[in-house]
Design a protein around this motif. Sequence first.
Motif, PDB file in Angstrom:
ATOM      1  N   CYS A 272       0.766  -1.141   0.143  1.00 34.54           N
ATOM      2  CA  CYS A 272      -0.063   0.045  -0.122  1.00 34.54           C
ATOM      3  C   CYS A 272       0.704   1.198   0.495  1.00 34.54           C
ATOM      4  N   PHE A 273       0.275   1.741  -0.149  1.00 35.01           N
ATOM      5  CA  PHE A 273       0.398   3.469  -0.959  1.00 35.01           C
ATOM      6  C   PHE A 273       0.640   3.899   1.087  1.00 35.01           C
ATOM      7  N   PRO A 274       1.416   5.028   1.182  1.00 33.32           N
ATOM      8  CA  PRO A 274       1.066   5.744   3.090  1.00 33.32           C
ATOM      9  C   PRO A 274       0.028   6.258   3.313  1.00 33.32           C
ATOM     10  N   GLN A 275      -0.099   6.954   4.707  1.00 33.00           N
ATOM     11  CA  GLN A 275      -1.402   7.330   4.617  1.00 33.00           C
ATOM     12  C   GLN A 275      -0.532   9.324   4.204  1.00 33.00           C
ATOM     13  N   ARG A 276      -2.507   9.950   3.761  1.00 35.90           N
ATOM     14  CA  ARG A 276      -2.106  11.215   3.008  1.00 35.90           C
ATOM     15  C   ARG A 276      -2.819  12.153   4.108  1.00 35.90           C
TER      16      ARG A 276
END
Length: 368
Positions: free
Chosen positions: A284-288
């Motif tokens: 996954c991509f990190p938190q926005r």
Amino acid sequence: MIKTDSIKYQLLEMVGLCGEFPSGQLNRLIESDSYAEKVVTDLKQSKLIRTHYKDGLRGYRLTKRAKELLLSQNPCRFQNYLTGNAETNLIRSELPRRLRLHQKAETYLTLSHAGIPFFPDEKPLLFSESSEAATFPVRSLPLFYSSREIKNLGASTTKIKNSRCIGILMAPHCVYAVYNTGNTLLKWEYKTEVRLNAFLQHYLQGLPYHGPPTVYAIMTGSDMDMAFRLLTSTGGYKKTLFMLDTSYEHFYFLPNNSYGEYLLRLLVQPQRMMQLNQLLLSDCFPQREDLPIEHDGIDSQENPILLAYDFDMQRINRFNTGLNVYGLSGNLICFDFQLPCLKKYLTADIHFSSIDFQKFKRRFFNEP
């Protein structure tokens, strides 16, 4: 003479600590039903325990002979439980009081299977009116202190005496106030629990934490159906029953069974939780930072992801609310045994992914 490392002695100790041990929890202490029956029969014949049945509630109580045995074997452990006017020594017959004793037993069993010390002689003296509290290193945690031990402080606990907290679990990274709702909604008074939160932050700073510790809460209950009732409760007609409020920023639920025991082991081992989080979010991509809802990562479709395997009711509720408010879709990751409850509760557009609990146990705890 009963050997102190025997299952018979373990049962006597649990009855002594709780006052009355619920017969329905015997299978959590002794896996084999036939052996459990033999142990109870032998202890009855030795006139060490007796069955107490009233109001549809069945439990085991110690005889005078058993109390004398435990006190002679380990006075430090049982002096405050099996002498004088202690609630566990002079047991009242009212149903609410007996239910509370049974709920203590359920919690102690969960702590025991999670390997967390809770007997008074197994840990430093922390709550005492007459002497200085012991200081000890964070590495000696986790440890559990019962509400009864906290109330040894006397007058300074007057404002929290009506708290429904069964005790506190001190983990290396935070303190958990522990509650047990059993199979009915717990009575709840918001202001009292807020006072407990503040009291723990004040009293435990430097013991052994640097500064005031972070205080979260754990609610234990009979099963995941109870979790659904907690999540959807509005406090009842007179608003005297549990409902999610702001008394704790994080409020975890775990069932009083083997699932809950492993969840508890995770909650007191932040490093192990971090490993699991990294594994689950590896693709996954990190938190926005610009996304104004609770989330732990972003998937390839730019949908927020929530790790809900710890069953933090506050975060689950905030995630659901945020998705609904902003009209977003989301992904939620939980254990397979939590899935039916969450699917029933959550109203937002959510894709569910579940962790196979048995595989998790084998990988993270090397247990079958």
